[in-house]
Design a protein around this motif. Structure first.
Motif, mmCIF file in Angstrom:
data_model
loop_
_atom_site.group_PDB
_atom_site.id
_atom_site.type_symbol
_atom_site.label_atom_id
_atom_site.label_comp_id
_atom_site.label_asym_id
_atom_site.label_seq_id
_atom_site.Cartn_x
_atom_site.Cartn_y
_atom_site.Cartn_z
ATOM 1 N N HIS A 55 0.844 -1.182 0.000
ATOM 2 C CA HIS A 55 0.000 0.000 0.000
ATOM 3 C C HIS A 55 0.891 1.248 0.000
ATOM 4 O O HIS A 55 2.010 1.220 0.543
ATOM 5 C CB HIS A 55 -0.921 0.024 1.217
ATOM 6 C CG HIS A 55 -1.876 -1.119 1.271
ATOM 7 N ND1 HIS A 55 -1.491 -2.406 1.610
ATOM 8 C CD2 HIS A 55 -3.218 -1.177 1.041
ATOM 9 C CE1 HIS A 55 -2.551 -3.204 1.584
ATOM 10 N NE2 HIS A 55 -3.613 -2.483 1.236
ATOM 11 N N THR B 165 -5.201 -0.622 -3.820
ATOM 12 C CA THR B 165 -5.626 0.779 -3.782
ATOM 13 C C THR B 165 -6.712 1.096 -4.798
ATOM 14 O O THR B 165 -7.643 1.847 -4.502
ATOM 15 C CB THR B 165 -4.423 1.704 -4.022
ATOM 16 O OG1 THR B 165 -3.821 1.374 -5.289
ATOM 17 C CG2 THR B 165 -3.395 1.535 -2.921
ATOM 18 N N ASP B 166 -6.622 0.543 -5.996
ATOM 19 C CA ASP B 166 -7.632 0.837 -7.018
ATOM 20 C C ASP B 166 -8.302 -0.419 -7.575
ATOM 21 O O ASP B 166 -9.156 -0.323 -8.450
ATOM 22 C CB ASP B 166 -7.022 1.639 -8.167
ATOM 23 C CG ASP B 166 -5.820 0.952 -8.807
ATOM 24 O OD1 ASP B 166 -5.665 -0.271 -8.641
ATOM 25 O OD2 ASP B 166 -5.035 1.643 -9.481
#
Length: 269
Positions: free
Chosen positions: A79, A169-170
């Motif tokens: 991350h 994250t996405d």
């Protein structure tokens, strides 16, 4: 300048004309170029970056002599907020940039380099720790090289794979492929997909469409080189559902959002 002819007399003629026009020296057969070492035997050619790795390890100045078996831990997910920000990210950026160039001859580090390069804008101590693991892996595998046999066939074969929703994250997936010309590995890539895939099948199909485009381009390139590629290129994937959709795209609610990739792959077949 690259001379593609295998006629020694013609090559000598071209070099002589170049010497008439430019100040140049003939260094003989290629052995070292931009950090890439080339060795030739009766069986084929090998390329490596052993000296480049030695210089990279010297610049990294690792405090120990440990080695590891893999460049990255299994199933690790990094991350942007992991760990503490590095006070000076310059070292991290320099090492990652060097690894990007090293991946030219080391496909085994393509995946971790792709992951680590996503954090060059704001690296942390955790990211730097994983970077050091890649360096320790290289220390233990410094003599590995790519070999291109002279007797290899000119049959193309490709392997395609994807990791679904891999980025925490996405939630975009990763596509990866490698392409062989006979027994020679000639192309490989790991890249995050441009859109979020809503299923593992969609991620696999996007990966297949990506490698299909590369296969089409490579077949055209071989044709320009005078290499006749008349047989179909074998594309291998471990997703039976993606293979089924690529073979026979069905217009219904579950596949209409990915039908473009399906029909593109099918059209090339």
């Amino acid at each position: 300048m690259i001379i593609t002819s295998d006629d020694p007399e013609y090559i000598a003629f071209v070099k002589a004309r170049l010497c008439d026009q430019f100040l140049m020296s003939d260094l003989g057969p290629l052995r070292y170029f931009l950090g890439i070492e080339v060795s030739s035997t009766s069986d084929g050619f090998s390329i490596s970056q052993e000296k480049y790795i030695q210089d990279l390890l010297a610049r990294a100045a690792l405090a120990d002599e440990r080695t590891v078996e893999t460049p990255m831990e299994l199933h690790v997910k990094l991350h942007p907020t992991d760990g503490d920000p590095l006070p000076d990210p310059t070292r991290y950026r320099h090492l990652v940039g060097s690894l990007v160039y090293l991946a030219v001859t080391r496909p085994d580090i393509s995946y971790p380099v792709h992951i680590l390069s996503q954090f060059v804008s704001a690296p942390t101590t955790i990211h730097y720790g994983h970077l050091l693991r890649v360096l320790r892996y290289l220390r233990g595998t410094i003599t590995r090289r790519l070999f291109f046999p002279r007797s290899s066939s000119l049959q193309l074969q490709c392997y395609s794979d994807a990791t679904w929703a891999n980025d925490p994250t996405d939630r975009r997936s990763l596509s990866a492929y490698c392409m062989f010309l006979g027994g020679s590995l000639v192309a490989w890539k790991t890249k995050k997909q441009v859109a979020v895939s809503r299923s593992s099948v969609e991620a696999e199909l996007r990966a297949m469409a990506s490698v299909t485009a590369e296969v089409t381009w490579l077949r055209w390139l071989l044709a320009d080189f005078g290499v006749s590629v008349t047989t179909p290129t074998l594309l291998l994937s471990d997703s039976t559902c993606a293979i089924s959709i690529a073979r026979d795209p069905v217009k219904h609610e579950l596949t209409k959002h990915i039908c473009v990739d399906a029909f593109y792959t099918r059209a090339q077949v």
